[in-house]
Design an enzyme around this catalytic site. Structure first.
Site, PDB file in Angstrom:
ATOM      1  N   PHE A 114       9.277  32.448  -3.157  1.00 20.92           N
ATOM      2  CA  PHE A 114      10.359  32.673  -4.130  1.00 20.92           C
ATOM      3  C   PHE A 114      10.642  32.243  -5.294  1.00 20.92           C
ATOM      4  CE2 PHE A 114      10.755  33.599   0.606  1.00 20.92           C
ATOM      5  CZ  PHE A 114      10.782  34.711   0.873  1.00 20.92           C
ATOM      6  N   ASP A 150       3.034  33.920   8.588  1.00 16.95           N
ATOM      7  CA  ASP A 150       3.996  34.237   7.376  1.00 16.95           C
ATOM      8  C   ASP A 150       3.814  36.217   6.761  1.00 16.95           C
ATOM      9  OD1 ASP A 150       5.746  32.308   8.436  1.00 16.95           O
ATOM     10  OD2 ASP A 150       5.698  31.664   6.456  1.00 16.95           O
ATOM     11  N   ARG A 185       4.860  19.340   2.481  1.00 19.04           N
ATOM     12  CA  ARG A 185       5.729  19.800   2.420  1.00 19.04           C
ATOM     13  C   ARG A 185       6.329  19.110   2.869  1.00 19.04           C
ATOM     14  NH1 ARG A 185       7.578  23.896   7.809  1.00 19.04           N
ATOM     15  NH2 ARG A 185       5.688  24.109   8.930  1.00 19.04           N
ATOM     16  N   GLU A 216      17.513  32.665  -4.499  1.00 17.55           N
ATOM     17  CA  GLU A 216      16.742  32.055  -5.222  1.00 17.55           C
ATOM     18  C   GLU A 216      17.506  31.599  -6.743  1.00 17.55           C
ATOM     19  OE1 GLU A 216      15.019  32.935  -1.481  1.00 17.55           O
ATOM     20  OE2 GLU A 216      15.854  34.548  -3.772  1.00 17.55           O
TER      21      GLU A 216
END
Length: 313
Positions: free
Chosen positions: A83, A117, A10, A58
């Site tokens: 998402f 998460d 990322r 989104e």
């Protein structure tokens, strides 16, 4: 021995967008209130006028990206894989895929390595979902070097692209002068004659380590890095299967619909071969430290080594 450099893909995504922005003046970046997490904040800081925060919306973001693409812009839409591929699937399918628009989807925080998460955010279905969209290119880079190359390849490709990035820092394994990234082409990282190990994403480095363990036991494993799930390098897969007679696929994704399924689709049609799929076995993830989860789900080098040993027996 020098310590191996580790970088989350990322981070590579945010850096690549920023580094390529001057070369591609039509590049714009959209995110859904997650610029700090997806690392598009790096781009936002350098090019604030070319960054759009769409908020936690989104589906709307995909529609905005589709509209921008019709004006000649090259939009990169950014969010967590859950998402981008999950929540916004209908908009990706109908607003981006159906009209074949030049939209790029940068999906971060994929797989169980999202860690704490938890199960709801650990998307192990994204590659399967995106593979089903006609004309969608699907990439899953293995490290920092490959992630940056994937972003560049996406920019040069005309049409919709999905790129999967991770939260966890992973070893840089492609930092060498002869490294070449070619869309739709696999990379042979290790030659071998007994079994072919086909890996993607963060599992590539784990698979290389597993191959070393297997070598110590007299099992000579060929290792292939598949950074492009779709289009798949069928020629390389078929040739390797014929050469070794056995194939193992390794992915931080469900064993249903991802790399393993793509390889099996190919081999069942062109070179029927015994295949073992290593991945997330039709189950949800759970909350916990990323490295510990990878180990628990048998996706670390030791887990891969044990499963391949059993398969070879």
């Amino acid at each position: 021995m020098a310590e191996v450099k580790k970088i989350a893909t990322r981070e590579s995504y945010g850096n690549a967008l920023t580094e390529l922005a001057e070369q591609y003046p039509n590049l714009v970046v959209l995110d859904a209130d997650l610029a700090a997490a997806t690392k598009t904040g790096i781009f936002k800081k350098a090019y604030p006028e070319r960054h759009i925060d769409c908020g936690i919306a989104e589906c709307n973001m995909m529609g905005i990206a589709a509209g921008l693409a019709t004006t000649g812009k090259i939009p990169f839409v950014s969010s967590f894989a859950m998402f981008a591929a999950g929540r916004a699937f209908e908009q990706v399918r109908n607003s981006v895929g159906y009209p074949k628009l030049n939209v790029k989807i940068g999906a971060t925080h994929a797989g169980i390595s999202v860690g704490e998460d938890g199960a709801t955010h650990q998307c192990c279905e994204d590659l399967a979902l995106m593979r089903t969209i006609p004309g969608m290119v699907v990439m899953n880079p293995s490290d920092d070097v490959e992630a940056k190359a994937a972003v560049k390849a996406a920019l040069d490709h005309e049409g919709p692209v999905y790129i999967r990035f991770g939260r966890l820092a992973v070893p840089v394994i492609n930092d060498r002068p002869d490294y070449k990234f070619e869309l739709g082409k696999g990379v042979v990282l290790r030659e071998g004659k007994d079994v072919t190990l086909v890996a993607t994403g963060l599992e590539v480095s784990e698979t290389l380590a597993a191959a070393e363990k297997l070598a110590a036991d007299g099992i000579d494993a060929k290792v292939i890095n598949i950074h492009t799930i779709k289009p798949l390098d069928e020629e390389l897969i078929v040739a390797a299967a014929k050469e070794t007679g056995k194939v193992v696929t390794i992915e931080e994704h469900s064993v249903i619909g991802g790399l393993g399924s793509a390889v099996c689709d190919c081999l069942s049609a062109k070179a029927p071969t015994k295949v073992l799929k290593i991945g997330v076995n039709d189950t949800y993830g759970e909350s916990g430290p990323a490295v510990e989860l990878i180990k628990k789900y048998g996706l670390d080098s030791e887990g891969i080594y044990a499963k391949v040993k059993e398969f070879m027996a």
